[in-house]
Design an enzyme around this catalytic site. Structure first.
Site, PDB file in Angstrom:
ATOM      1  N   GLU A  67      -7.801  -2.045 102.579  1.00 26.72           N
ATOM      2  CA  GLU A  67      -8.639  -0.840 102.599  1.00 26.72           C
ATOM      3  C   GLU A  67      -7.829   0.448 102.497  1.00 26.72           C
ATOM      4  O   GLU A  67      -8.314   1.458 102.001  1.00 26.72           O
ATOM      5  CB  GLU A  67      -9.506  -0.809 103.861  1.00 26.72           C
ATOM      6  CG  GLU A  67     -10.650  -1.825 103.862  1.00 26.72           C
ATOM      7  CD  GLU A  67     -10.246  -3.189 104.381  1.00 26.72           C
ATOM      8  OE1 GLU A  67      -9.025  -3.421 104.599  1.00 26.72           O
ATOM      9  OE2 GLU A  67     -11.138  -4.038 104.581  1.00 26.72           O
ATOM     10  N   PHE A  74     -19.487  -7.799 117.517  1.00 29.99           N
ATOM     11  CA  PHE A  74     -18.491  -8.296 116.570  1.00 29.99           C
ATOM     12  C   PHE A  74     -18.157  -7.211 115.533  1.00 29.99           C
ATOM     13  O   PHE A  74     -19.048  -6.640 114.926  1.00 29.99           O
ATOM     14  CB  PHE A  74     -19.018  -9.548 115.869  1.00 29.99           C
ATOM     15  CG  PHE A  74     -18.077 -10.063 114.810  1.00 29.99           C
ATOM     16  CD1 PHE A  74     -16.813 -10.520 115.157  1.00 29.99           C
ATOM     17  CD2 PHE A  74     -18.454 -10.068 113.478  1.00 29.99           C
ATOM     18  CE1 PHE A  74     -15.938 -10.970 114.184  1.00 29.99           C
ATOM     19  CE2 PHE A  74     -17.583 -10.525 112.498  1.00 29.99           C
ATOM     20  CZ  PHE A  74     -16.323 -10.974 112.856  1.00 29.99           C
ATOM     21  N   GLN A  75     -16.900  -6.940 115.364  1.00 30.93           N
ATOM     22  CA  GLN A  75     -16.388  -5.942 114.419  1.00 30.93           C
ATOM     23  C   GLN A  75     -16.956  -4.547 114.654  1.00 30.93           C
ATOM     24  O   GLN A  75     -17.186  -3.790 113.715  1.00 30.93           O
ATOM     25  CB  GLN A  75     -16.596  -6.391 112.973  1.00 30.93           C
ATOM     26  CG  GLN A  75     -15.760  -7.635 112.670  1.00 30.93           C
ATOM     27  CD  GLN A  75     -15.611  -7.928 111.205  1.00 30.93           C
ATOM     28  OE1 GLN A  75     -16.514  -7.673 110.420  1.00 30.93           O
ATOM     29  NE2 GLN A  75     -14.466  -8.479 110.826  1.00 30.93           N
ATOM     30  N   LYS A  93     -25.719  -1.319 110.008  1.00 26.94           N
ATOM     31  CA  LYS A  93     -26.255  -2.284 109.049  1.00 26.94           C
ATOM     32  C   LYS A  93     -27.775  -2.204 108.933  1.00 26.94           C
ATOM     33  O   LYS A  93     -28.337  -2.328 107.850  1.00 26.94           O
ATOM     34  CB  LYS A  93     -25.836  -3.702 109.462  1.00 26.94           C
ATOM     35  CG  LYS A  93     -26.246  -4.752 108.451  1.00 26.94           C
ATOM     36  CD  LYS A  93     -25.594  -6.097 108.715  1.00 26.94           C
ATOM     37  CE  LYS A  93     -25.936  -7.065 107.578  1.00 26.94           C
ATOM     38  NZ  LYS A  93     -25.291  -8.357 107.764  1.00 26.94           N
ATOM     39  N   MET A 152      15.830   7.966 103.258  1.00 25.37           N
ATOM     40  CA  MET A 152      15.618   9.223 103.956  1.00 25.37           C
ATOM     41  C   MET A 152      16.005   9.096 105.432  1.00 25.37           C
ATOM     42  O   MET A 152      16.605   9.993 106.023  1.00 25.37           O
ATOM     43  CB  MET A 152      14.155   9.644 103.808  1.00 25.37           C
ATOM     44  CG  MET A 152      13.834  11.016 104.354  1.00 25.37           C
ATOM     45  SD  MET A 152      14.889  12.290 103.669  1.00 25.37           S
ATOM     46  CE  MET A 152      13.885  12.935 102.355  1.00 25.37           C
TER      47      MET A 152
HETATM   48  C1  LIG Z   1       9.921  13.731 103.285  1.00 21.82           C
HETATM   49  C2  LIG Z   1       9.174  15.035 103.144  1.00 21.82           C
HETATM   50  C3  LIG Z   1       9.866  16.210 102.908  1.00 21.82           C
HETATM   51  C4  LIG Z   1       9.193  17.411 102.701  1.00 21.82           C
HETATM   52  N1  LIG Z   1       9.918  18.520 102.371  1.00 21.82           N
HETATM   53  C5  LIG Z   1       9.251  19.634 101.952  1.00 21.82           C
HETATM   54  C6  LIG Z   1       9.961  20.760 101.398  1.00 21.82           C
HETATM   55  O1  LIG Z   1      11.173  20.786 101.296  1.00 21.82           O
HETATM   56  N2  LIG Z   1       9.233  21.815 100.977  1.00 21.82           N
HETATM   57  C7  LIG Z   1       7.853  21.838 101.039  1.00 21.82           C
HETATM   58  O2  LIG Z   1       7.254  22.813 100.578  1.00 21.82           O
HETATM   59  N3  LIG Z   1       7.184  20.818 101.578  1.00 21.82           N
HETATM   60  C8  LIG Z   1       7.843  19.718 102.020  1.00 21.82           C
HETATM   61  N4  LIG Z   1       7.112  18.652 102.510  1.00 21.82           N
HETATM   62  C9  LIG Z   1       5.656  18.757 102.591  1.00 21.82           C
HETATM   63  C10 LIG Z   1       5.189  19.469 103.844  1.00 21.82           C
HETATM   64  O3  LIG Z   1       5.178  18.543 104.909  1.00 21.82           O
HETATM   65  C11 LIG Z   1       3.750  20.046 103.656  1.00 21.82           C
HETATM   66  O4  LIG Z   1       2.883  19.030 103.271  1.00 21.82           O
HETATM   67  C12 LIG Z   1       3.693  21.121 102.590  1.00 21.82           C
HETATM   68  O5  LIG Z   1       4.761  22.023 102.723  1.00 21.82           O
HETATM   69  C13 LIG Z   1       2.377  21.876 102.692  1.00 21.82           C
HETATM   70  O6  LIG Z   1       2.094  22.488 101.490  1.00 21.82           O
HETATM   71  P1  LIG Z   1       1.176  23.764 101.390  1.00 21.82           P
HETATM   72  O7  LIG Z   1       1.695  24.853 102.260  1.00 21.82           O
HETATM   73  O8  LIG Z   1       1.033  24.030  99.953  1.00 21.82           O
HETATM   74  O9  LIG Z   1      -0.197  23.366 102.066  1.00 21.82           O
HETATM   75  P2  LIG Z   1      -1.335  22.311 101.750  1.00 21.82           P
HETATM   76  O10 LIG Z   1      -1.255  21.237 102.765  1.00 21.82           O
HETATM   77  O11 LIG Z   1      -1.399  21.942 100.339  1.00 21.82           O
HETATM   78  O12 LIG Z   1      -2.566  23.199 102.182  1.00 21.82           O
HETATM   79  C14 LIG Z   1      -3.237  23.996 101.295  1.00 21.82           C
HETATM   80  C15 LIG Z   1      -3.543  25.359 101.883  1.00 21.82           C
HETATM   81  O13 LIG Z   1      -4.327  26.038 100.907  1.00 21.82           O
HETATM   82  C16 LIG Z   1      -5.579  26.408 101.453  1.00 21.82           C
HETATM   83  N5  LIG Z   1      -6.578  26.264 100.404  1.00 21.82           N
HETATM   84  C17 LIG Z   1      -7.228  25.162  99.986  1.00 21.82           C
HETATM   85  N6  LIG Z   1      -8.064  25.447  98.985  1.00 21.82           N
HETATM   86  C18 LIG Z   1      -7.924  26.772  98.748  1.00 21.82           C
HETATM   87  C19 LIG Z   1      -8.515  27.676  97.824  1.00 21.82           C
HETATM   88  N7  LIG Z   1      -9.428  27.266  96.936  1.00 21.82           N
HETATM   89  N8  LIG Z   1      -8.134  28.965  97.871  1.00 21.82           N
HETATM   90  C20 LIG Z   1      -7.226  29.412  98.776  1.00 21.82           C
HETATM   91  N9  LIG Z   1      -6.646  28.605  99.672  1.00 21.82           N
HETATM   92  C21 LIG Z   1      -6.984  27.300  99.647  1.00 21.82           C
HETATM   93  C22 LIG Z   1      -5.810  25.508 102.628  1.00 21.82           C
HETATM   94  O14 LIG Z   1      -6.663  26.126 103.551  1.00 21.82           O
HETATM   95  C23 LIG Z   1      -4.382  25.306 103.157  1.00 21.82           C
HETATM   96  O15 LIG Z   1      -4.020  26.358 104.012  1.00 21.82           O
HETATM   97  C24 LIG Z   1       7.787  17.455 102.778  1.00 21.82           C
HETATM   98  C25 LIG Z   1       7.093  16.285 103.055  1.00 21.82           C
HETATM   99  C26 LIG Z   1       7.762  15.081 103.227  1.00 21.82           C
HETATM  100  C27 LIG Z   1       6.980  13.837 103.467  1.00 21.82           C
HETATM  101  C1  LIG Z   2       4.088   4.608 106.979  1.00 30.88           C
HETATM  102  C2  LIG Z   2       5.373   5.299 107.246  1.00 30.88           C
HETATM  103  N1  LIG Z   2       6.266   4.751 108.122  1.00 30.88           N
HETATM  104  C3  LIG Z   2       7.450   5.361 108.350  1.00 30.88           C
HETATM  105  C4  LIG Z   2       7.776   6.538 107.731  1.00 30.88           C
HETATM  106  C5  LIG Z   2       9.102   7.238 108.020  1.00 30.88           C
HETATM  107  N2  LIG Z   2       9.926   7.285 106.798  1.00 30.88           N
HETATM  108  C6  LIG Z   2      10.011   8.379 106.021  1.00 30.88           C
HETATM  109  S1  LIG Z   2      10.953   8.155 104.651  1.00 30.88           S
HETATM  110  C7  LIG Z   2      11.318   6.574 105.093  1.00 30.88           C
HETATM  111  C8  LIG Z   2      12.198   5.716 104.228  1.00 30.88           C
HETATM  112  C9  LIG Z   2      11.592   5.424 102.906  1.00 30.88           C
HETATM  113  O1  LIG Z   2      12.364   4.453 102.260  1.00 30.88           O
HETATM  114  P1  LIG Z   2      12.175   4.125 100.725  1.00 30.88           P
HETATM  115  O2  LIG Z   2      10.747   3.967 100.415  1.00 30.88           O
HETATM  116  O3  LIG Z   2      13.046   2.987 100.369  1.00 30.88           O
HETATM  117  O4  LIG Z   2      12.630   5.465 100.008  1.00 30.88           O
HETATM  118  P2  LIG Z   2      14.073   6.175  99.927  1.00 30.88           P
HETATM  119  O5  LIG Z   2      14.096   7.193 101.025  1.00 30.88           O
HETATM  120  O6  LIG Z   2      15.113   5.137 100.089  1.00 30.88           O
HETATM  121  O7  LIG Z   2      14.057   6.799  98.587  1.00 30.88           O
HETATM  122  C10 LIG Z   2      10.687   6.255 106.307  1.00 30.88           C
HETATM  123  C11 LIG Z   2      10.833   4.947 106.980  1.00 30.88           C
HETATM  124  C12 LIG Z   2       6.797   7.081 106.857  1.00 30.88           C
HETATM  125  N3  LIG Z   2       6.991   8.236 106.226  1.00 30.88           N
HETATM  126  N4  LIG Z   2       5.634   6.432 106.612  1.00 30.88           N
END
Ligand SMILES: Cc1cc2nc3c(=O)[nH]c(=O)nc-3n(C[C@H](O)[C@H](O)[C@H](O)COP(=O)(O)OP(=O)(O)OC[C@H]3O[C@@H](n4cnc5c(N)ncnc54)[C@H](O)[C@@H]3O)c2cc1C
Ligand SMILES: Cc1ncc(C[n+]2csc(CCOP(=O)(O)OP(=O)(O)O)c2C)c(N)n1
Lengths: 580, 163
Positions: A58, A120-121, A170, A488
């Protein structure tokens, strides 16, 4: 069956669910059956308008629906049974919630008279989903189904978008009990009226600031993508000749190959973007929420900048960073108003100041921008793979991603020229998102190239969906950047835990080529850079086959730049040895 | 600072849990909470008192406004307002304490609403700090049980919170 003398049809609750989806214009729904939904599945069987896609878990159904929404702006739909079906969907619902993605998830529920009896469920899906939905409904009377479905789509898609759950006991779907069906054209809710335009006075004040700025940066996010505002953003940015940076969620909002684009900002943002932010005197934030992965330490954030913040959700404004000029409204409409004001204004942007500012930015760009080191070893750098992907697909593909280093490399090195093409989980960071997301896109854009950039860790979180791809002929291309570790996590351990690699090494990887072949797909193993381009072109040439490319990359590579924790925007590691 | 936030919301199942859930999910504090239907049976009025700096309280009102079931939100502390809380307090009352409690009760305009040979139950209505003051004024009297309704409030003057 019609009510005598009228054109009003009598339908069972189960039929109403399906009919309402049809009337909402839904073509595909993604789901998995179970006891509480059997009436609904029977109604699905007896019509052809709404096609059901059977996933293998799912979570994948929700990600498929979510990716459809990210690619089109319209709500995707998932259908899951009560109990374990519903709880399996929770990760996907939370993923959509964190990134403000419109989605409608219909969950089965036990008979209403059994609710609360540990039947159930049975799970309290309203309670479980509450913190990760924009809203949820429980159907109490079958005749309410059409209006609830209409409201659910309206809420999911308007304002700040988000997922909506409809819990359907249901007995609300009993086939023998029929009610008049009419699909409402409009919704009226006294407690929900999304804002449709910004405050003109505020927009004027902001435009004045823009025209007086000497070191401006336009910082935009997911709100520009989901708010369909990239045309307006591009026009305004060009009119003003301001540099533009995007968040991870905002990539593609402004053309990635444009001279004015200075890359992503934040934790793994480009050197020039983070430097420009830090030194800016004006930041125009559009549809971005000053996430902690962007700002680094809030008290050191952009010390000389005034902040204009356009967001449709007032709660995003001044949440972490105080805005000097808040503008609540849809990005598209507000930016359009700004464009008209700039065009109509006697004052022009300060050309001399901007010239000097661009010189500074270009110098930053020269100094450290967008480079990684290749060494003599045969080992491929993950960045090279993404650059090749960008080349082979001309920057036009839909690229989905999982979570980890590969995700950051994809964000940094793929040049997105169009919005809605970069599809990844930013806010929740859900490993396992990439493959189902690619499937959801491919299903709806069969003629486009769809690539899933993943790691050998992430792909195994929803690898079972290779089976769904076989059943529905979904020829996505999977690029697995295989560094044999949870890269990472390993990078953080290298940087903060003296390279104690606690549980970040993946032993016993499967032979991915054999694995995908057993699902009926094509597998390729690539170990040398010299083979990469040929293999990738071959993979994309195989138009109707899913190709899994198991690409061996340097296991020791780190993602840079990387902001130094608790520092300002400009405090970054630029490589394993260099710091700003 | 302490704020009294009044919320007008749909009288629907689940609405209350959304509000309470929001507070715990976002780590906002709840000092007291009251909720009951209004003259319009489709609406309930909820009053929550919370402590937080301006930034936190601004977020609380914004986040409350985002809840689909919430129709209107007002921070009563921003303007002139009246707040009331009801307290019932059961006290050990024998010997000379009986007279003493009665006196304190009169000073605070409390009412003794139930009596046994050894106890008094006192009802007191007022702003929360008045109820606090009463409790400390009881001094050495021994308190058997306290129940407080939580705060409800209304703006002074012609301002109303309605549809
Ligand atoms: C491993 C990892 C590393 C990351 N590193 C980075 C990084 O280096 N840099 C980075 O930027 N992010 C990074 N992120 C992502 C970060 O966690 C956030 O998800 C991201 O920065 C949020 O983006 P955003 O500010 O565009 O907001 P979003 O989450 O895209 O939110 C959208 C915003 O826009 C508003 N909005 C929606 N619709 C409208 C509209 N029609 N008009 C006006 N406003 C609207 C919403 O209210 C909200 O405030 C990383 C994520 C991961 C998993
Ligand atoms: C469901 C979930 N569990 C754990 C994490 C924490 N986490 C972030 S990056 C990462 C490693 C990802 O490994 P891989 O997919 O091999 O990518 P790589 O960083 O090696 O490119 C983990 C465990 C997560 N983001 N999501």
């Amino acid at each position: 069956m019609l009510i005598e003398g009228t054109t009003v049809e009598l339908l069972s609750g189960a039929e109403m669910v399906v009919r309402a989806l049809r009337d909402e214009g839904v073509k595909y729904i993604y789901g998995y059956p179970g006891g509480s939904l059997l009436h609904v599945y029977d109604a699905l069987f007896q019509q052809e308008d709404v096609q059901h896609v059977l996933v293998r878990h799912e979570q994948a159904a929700t990600h498929m629906a979510d990716a459809y929404a990210r690619a089109t702006g319209k709500a995707g739909v998932a259908l899951v049974t009560s109990g374990p079906g519903a709880t399996n969907a929770v990760t996907g619902i939370a993923t959509a919630f964190m990134d403000s993605i419109p989605m409608v998830v219909i969950t089965g529920q036990v008979m209403s008279h059994l609710i609360g009896e540990d039947a159930f469920q049975e799970t309290d899906m309203l309670g479980i989903s509450r913190p990760v939905v924009k809203h949820n409904f429980s159907v109490q009377r079958p005749e309410d189904i059409p209006s609830i479905v209409r409201k659910a789509f309206h809420i999911a898609e308007s304002g700040r978008p988000g997922p909506v759950v409809i819990d359907v006991p249901k007995d609300m779907t009993t086939p023998t009990e029929r009610y008049p069906y009419e699909y409402p054209k409009q919704v009226k809710m006294r407690s929900y009226t999304p804002i449709t335009r910004g405050h003109t006075g505020q927009i004027k004040k902001a435009t004045d600031l823009l025209l007086n700025a000497k070191r401006p940066v336009i910082y935009t996010g997911g709100g520009v993508i989901m708010g369909d505002a990239s045309t307006e953003l591009t026009e305004l940015s060009r009119l003003l000749n301001f540099p533009v940076t995007n968040t991870l969620m905002g990539l593609g909002g402004f053309p990635g190959t444009d001279r004015q684009f200075i890359g992503m900002l934040g934790m793994h943002g480009s050197y020039e973007a983070n430097m420009a932010m830090h030194h800016a005197d004006l930041i125009l934030a559009v549809g971005a929420r000053f996430d902690d992965r962007v700002t680094n330490a809030c008290d050191k954030f952009c010390p000389t900048a005034k902040v204009v913040h356009i967001d449709i959700d007032p709660a995003s404004i001044s949440k972490t960073i105080q805005a000097d000029i808040p503008i609540v409204g849809p990005a598209k409409v507000v930016l359009e108003e700004m464009i008209q004001l700039v065009k109509g204004s006697k004052k022009q942007p300060d050309a001399d100041a901007l010239h000097a500012w661009w010189q500074q930015i270009d110098e930053w760009r020269q100094r450290h921008g967008g480079r990684f080191r290749t060494d003599d070893s045969e080992l491929m750098k993950p960045q090279q793979v993404i650059e090749m992907l960008s080349k082979v697909t001309n920057g036009d593909a839909f690229v989905t991603s999982d979570v980890g280093q590969h995700q950051m490399f994809a964000a940094q090195y793929y040049k997105f020229n169009k919005p809605n093409r970069w599809i990844n989980s930013g806010g929740l960071g859900t490993m396992g998102f990439g493959l189902p997301a690619a499937m959801g896109v491919k299903m709806n854009f069969p003629d486009d190239d769809v690539a899933c950039v993943t790691g050998e860790g992430s792909i195994q979180m929803n690898i079972q969906e290779l089976s769904t791809c076989n059943q529905y002929d979904l020829p996505v291309k999977i690029l697995c950047l295989n560094n044999q570790s949870l890269g990472m996590v390993r990078q953080w351990q290298d940087m903060n835990y003296e390279s104690r690699h606690s549980q970040s090494y993946m032993k016993s990887l499967p032979d991915f080529v054999k694995l995908v072949e057993s699902y009926g797909h094509v597998g390729m193993k690539v170990d040398k850079y010299s083979d990469l381009e040929g293999a990738m072109r071959e993979a994309f040439a195989l138009k109707d086959r899913l190709v899994f490319m198991d690409i061996a990359v340097d296991p020791f590579e780190h993602v840079y730049p990387m902001q130094v924790p608790r520092g300002s925007m400009r405090d970054m590691w630029l490589s394993k040895t260099e710091r700003t | 600072m302490r704020h009294i936030i009044s919320v007008l919301m749909e009288n629907e199942p689940g609405a209350l849990s959304r509000v309470v859930g929001l507070f715990s999910q976002r780590n906002y504090n709840i000092e007291s909470l009251t909720v009951a239907p209004t003259e319009d049976a489709t609406l309930s009025r909820l009053t929550v008192t919370t402590i937080g700096n301006d930034r936190v309280v601004e977020q609380i009102t914004k986040q409350l406004n985002k809840l689909i079931d919430v129709v209107k939100v007002v921070d009563l502390s921003e303007g002139e307002h009246i707040e009331r809380e009801v307290m019932m307090i059961k006290l050990k009352a024998s010997g000379q304490m009986r007279a003493e409690i009665k006196r304190t009760c009169d000073i605070f305009r409390g009412q003794i609403i139930d009596v046994t040979p050894t106890t008094y139950t006192v009802q007191l209505v007022g702003a929360s700090d008045k109820l606090d003051a009463f409790i400390s004024a009881l001094g050495s009297a021994s308190i058997l049980e306290v129940v407080r309704s939580g705060v409800c409030g209304i703006a002074r003057g012609e301002k109303v919170l309605s549809l």
